[in-house]
Design a protein around this motif. Structure first.
Motif, PDB file in Angstrom:
ATOM      1  N   GLY A  76       9.943  20.905  -5.236  1.00 13.06           N
ATOM      2  CA  GLY A  76       9.810  22.090  -4.063  1.00 13.06           C
ATOM      3  C   GLY A  76       9.492  21.722  -2.732  1.00 13.06           C
ATOM      4  N   LYS A  77      10.090  22.612  -1.630  1.00 14.33           N
ATOM      5  CA  LYS A  77      10.109  22.019  -0.300  1.00 14.33           C
ATOM      6  C   LYS A  77       8.664  21.992   0.118  1.00 14.33           C
ATOM      7  N   ARG A  78       7.640  22.871  -0.084  1.00 15.68           N
ATOM      8  CA  ARG A  78       6.358  22.804   0.433  1.00 15.68           C
ATOM      9  C   ARG A  78       5.716  21.532  -0.367  1.00 15.68           C
ATOM     10  N   TRP A  79       6.027  21.055  -1.509  1.00 10.65           N
ATOM     11  CA  TRP A  79       5.373  19.761  -2.197  1.00 10.65           C
ATOM     12  C   TRP A  79       6.206  18.486  -1.162  1.00 10.65           C
ATOM     13  N   PHE A  80       7.401  18.881  -0.879  1.00 12.78           N
ATOM     14  CA  PHE A  80       8.026  17.499  -0.393  1.00 12.78           C
ATOM     15  C   PHE A  80       7.376  17.378   1.345  1.00 12.78           C
ATOM     16  N   ASN A  81       7.006  18.451   1.943  1.00 11.06           N
ATOM     17  CA  ASN A  81       6.509  18.322   3.189  1.00 11.06           C
ATOM     18  C   ASN A  81       5.011  17.806   3.329  1.00 11.06           C
ATOM     19  N   TYR A  82       4.497  18.233   2.278  1.00 10.61           N
ATOM     20  CA  TYR A  82       2.948  17.626   2.213  1.00 10.61           C
ATOM     21  C   TYR A  82       3.121  16.226   1.728  1.00 10.61           C
ATOM     22  N   HIS A  83       4.041  15.697   0.986  1.00  9.03           N
ATOM     23  CA  HIS A  83       4.173  14.369   0.735  1.00  9.03           C
ATOM     24  C   HIS A  83       5.094  13.327   1.714  1.00  9.03           C
ATOM     25  N   ARG A  84       5.774  14.054   2.489  1.00  9.71           N
ATOM     26  CA  ARG A  84       6.804  13.449   3.053  1.00  9.71           C
ATOM     27  C   ARG A  84       6.398  12.150   3.709  1.00  9.71           C
TER      28      ARG A  84
ATOM     29  N   LYS B 199       0.802  -1.213   0.036  1.00 13.31           N
ATOM     30  CA  LYS B 199      -0.041  -0.251   0.121  1.00 13.31           C
ATOM     31  C   LYS B 199       0.768   1.285   0.106  1.00 13.31           C
ATOM     32  N   PRO B 200       2.063   1.382   0.865  1.00 15.30           N
ATOM     33  CA  PRO B 200       2.697   2.621   0.765  1.00 15.30           C
ATOM     34  C   PRO B 200       3.274   2.926  -0.466  1.00 15.30           C
ATOM     35  N   THR B 201       3.759   1.823  -1.484  1.00 15.39           N
ATOM     36  CA  THR B 201       4.468   2.085  -2.604  1.00 15.39           C
ATOM     37  C   THR B 201       3.247   2.379  -3.701  1.00 15.39           C
ATOM     38  N   LEU B 202       1.929   1.789  -3.382  1.00 14.78           N
ATOM     39  CA  LEU B 202       0.642   2.423  -4.131  1.00 14.78           C
ATOM     40  C   LEU B 202       0.399   3.868  -4.021  1.00 14.78           C
ATOM     41  N   ASP B 203       0.436   4.219  -2.756  1.00 11.74           N
ATOM     42  CA  ASP B 203       0.326   5.385  -2.555  1.00 11.74           C
ATOM     43  C   ASP B 203       1.206   6.531  -2.944  1.00 11.74           C
ATOM     44  N   LEU B 204       2.534   6.268  -2.805  1.00  6.47           N
ATOM     45  CA  LEU B 204       3.379   6.937  -3.512  1.00  6.47           C
ATOM     46  C   LEU B 204       3.406   7.083  -4.962  1.00  6.47           C
ATOM     47  N   PHE B 205       2.872   6.024  -5.571  1.00  8.97           N
ATOM     48  CA  PHE B 205       2.823   6.080  -7.312  1.00  8.97           C
ATOM     49  C   PHE B 205       1.344   6.950  -7.336  1.00  8.97           C
ATOM     50  N   LEU B 206       0.266   6.792  -6.914  1.00  5.92           N
ATOM     51  CA  LEU B 206      -0.939   7.287  -7.444  1.00  5.92           C
ATOM     52  C   LEU B 206      -0.905   8.786  -6.730  1.00  5.92           C
ATOM     53  N   LYS B 207      -0.784   8.812  -5.552  1.00  5.28           N
ATOM     54  CA  LYS B 207      -0.829  10.256  -5.007  1.00  5.28           C
ATOM     55  C   LYS B 207       0.430  11.107  -4.951  1.00  5.28           C
ATOM     56  N   SER B 208       1.550  10.708  -5.136  1.00  2.00           N
ATOM     57  CA  SER B 208       2.725  11.451  -5.082  1.00  2.00           C
ATOM     58  C   SER B 208       3.535  11.522  -6.508  1.00  2.00           C
ATOM     59  N   HIS B 209       3.084  10.691  -7.289  1.00  2.00           N
ATOM     60  CA  HIS B 209       3.632  10.360  -8.555  1.00  2.00           C
ATOM     61  C   HIS B 209       5.331  10.154  -8.666  1.00  2.00           C
ATOM     62  N   LEU B 210       5.707   9.179  -7.723  1.00  2.00           N
ATOM     63  CA  LEU B 210       6.871   8.882  -7.520  1.00  2.00           C
ATOM     64  C   LEU B 210       6.810   7.181  -7.655  1.00  2.00           C
ATOM     65  N   TYR B 211       8.015   6.809  -7.620  1.00  2.00           N
ATOM     66  CA  TYR B 211       8.507   5.269  -7.635  1.00  2.00           C
ATOM     67  C   TYR B 211       9.881   5.398  -7.135  1.00  2.00           C
ATOM     68  N   VAL B 212      10.309   4.644  -6.128  1.00  2.00           N
ATOM     69  CA  VAL B 212      11.679   4.473  -5.501  1.00  2.00           C
ATOM     70  C   VAL B 212      11.987   2.957  -5.628  1.00  2.00           C
TER      71      VAL B 212
END
Length: 336
Positions: A267-275, A193-206
């Protein structure tokens, strides 16, 4: 000289071999000469490099632009009454060529015609058709520039070979020119689920960094959702359904570098929101023995509904064994 903090390239010698050490600019890894000057694609860097190549390889320049006379002068950012031309080439017979480049599919002709010249050469992917090299206005698309640079990489002159190779890879990195064996889609299994959230909500994959992987060449990312995650999350169906454009890929060696590259990109604001999503998905320690690739994505698009079953693109129903695929192969799998 750029003022951003940089870790300089260091070199170690082992049995007379030189080992390359990764270069960072402002915390972001750099793999190309032109990216070391700053992130993102810059028209001025490209035209400056082309101008330099024209100076050290004038005969090839004459061939590219069908110039019949010897070149007497080559100027980058030439001053004119109504602005600066990207490149200006003068010949011994007093003929002037003004070269105007546009990176997106934008028509450079109106701007070019403001500059007084005998010939106006337009470097652009604006749909003029196949680049014409006759008449007062001559059009050359970026793939033709890519072919020109590919030829120069075979030069016996080390300066010509090195600069043309670096510029070609810079243009390929930003999809300005085609690669003969380009990678279209990068695929990975998503079952948490955390990886899914990162993909769908943060548009990132690590994911773990793999030396020699063709991930940095891929243009899109398409995850396969496993049965475990589909049973856990309502609305998520097992299979391949989403595709997202890859905008950037970075390698990081620490949590601090991960934070830096994300802030630099979003951006820093985006990072803080998606941290919270980032910390939940990444977890664990990041160091030289556990480096990570950070894949920045555009908006995920629901393309395949119903999803593509993995057995339609590989042998068996086991763990996803393929990491790279073409759109044609995905659509063939979808139609089965």
């Amino acid at each position: 000289m750029a003022t951003a903090v940089q870790k300089l390239i260091t070199m170690s010698h082992h049995q007379n071999n030189i080992e390359e050490i990764r270069l960072y600019r402002g915390g972001v890894s750099v793999s190309n000469l032109f990216d070391s000057l700053g992130k993102s694609l810059k028209e001025t860097r490209i035209t400056a490099a082309l101008g330099y190549l024209f100076s050290i390889s004038p005969e090839r320049c004459r061939e590219l632009f069908s110039i019949n006379d010897d070149i007497s002068e080559n100027i980058v950012e030439a001053n004119h009454e109504y602005g600066r031309a990207d490149i200006q080439i003068d010949t011994i017979n007093n003929k002037r060529y003004v070269i105007e480049a546009k990176l997106p599919a934008v028509d450079p002709q109106p701007q070019s015609l403001r500059y007084k010249a005998d010939y106006h050469v337009l470097l652009t992917n604006y749909p003029y058709g196949k680049g014409s090299k006759s008449g007062r206005i001559r059009c050359i698309n970026w793939n033709e520039i890519g072919e020109f640079l590919s030829e120069l990489t075979k030069s016996k002159d080390n300066k010509v070979k090195t600069i043309s190779n670096e510029l070609l890879h810079y243009l390929q990195r930003y999809q300005m020119v085609r690669k003969n064996d380009s990678v279209e889609i990068y695929m990975r299994e998503l079952n948490r689920k955390p990886t899914l959230d990162l993909f769908l909500k943060s548009h990132l994959y690590v994911c773990p960094f793999q030396k020699g992987s063709r991930l940095p060449e891929a243009r899109y990312f398409s995850p396969h959702f496993g049965k475990k995650i589909s049973d856990l999350i309502p609305g998520i169906m097992s299979g391949i359904s989403y595709v997202a454009r890859i905008t950037r890929v970075e390698m990081v060696l620490s949590k601090e570098q991960l934070k830096t590259v994300i802030i630099n990109e979003r951006g820093k604001r985006w990072f803080n929101y998606h941290r919270g999503y980032i910390n939940a998905a990444v977890g664990g320690k990041i160091d030289k023995s556990n480096a990570k690739s950070v894949v920045f994505l555009g908006q995920p698009r629901l393309i395949f509904n119903p999803p593509i079953k993995k057995e339609n693109i590989q042998k068996g129903k086991g763990w996803l064994s393929r990491q790279f695929i073409s759109f044609d192969e995905l659509f063939e799998g979808w139609m089965k």
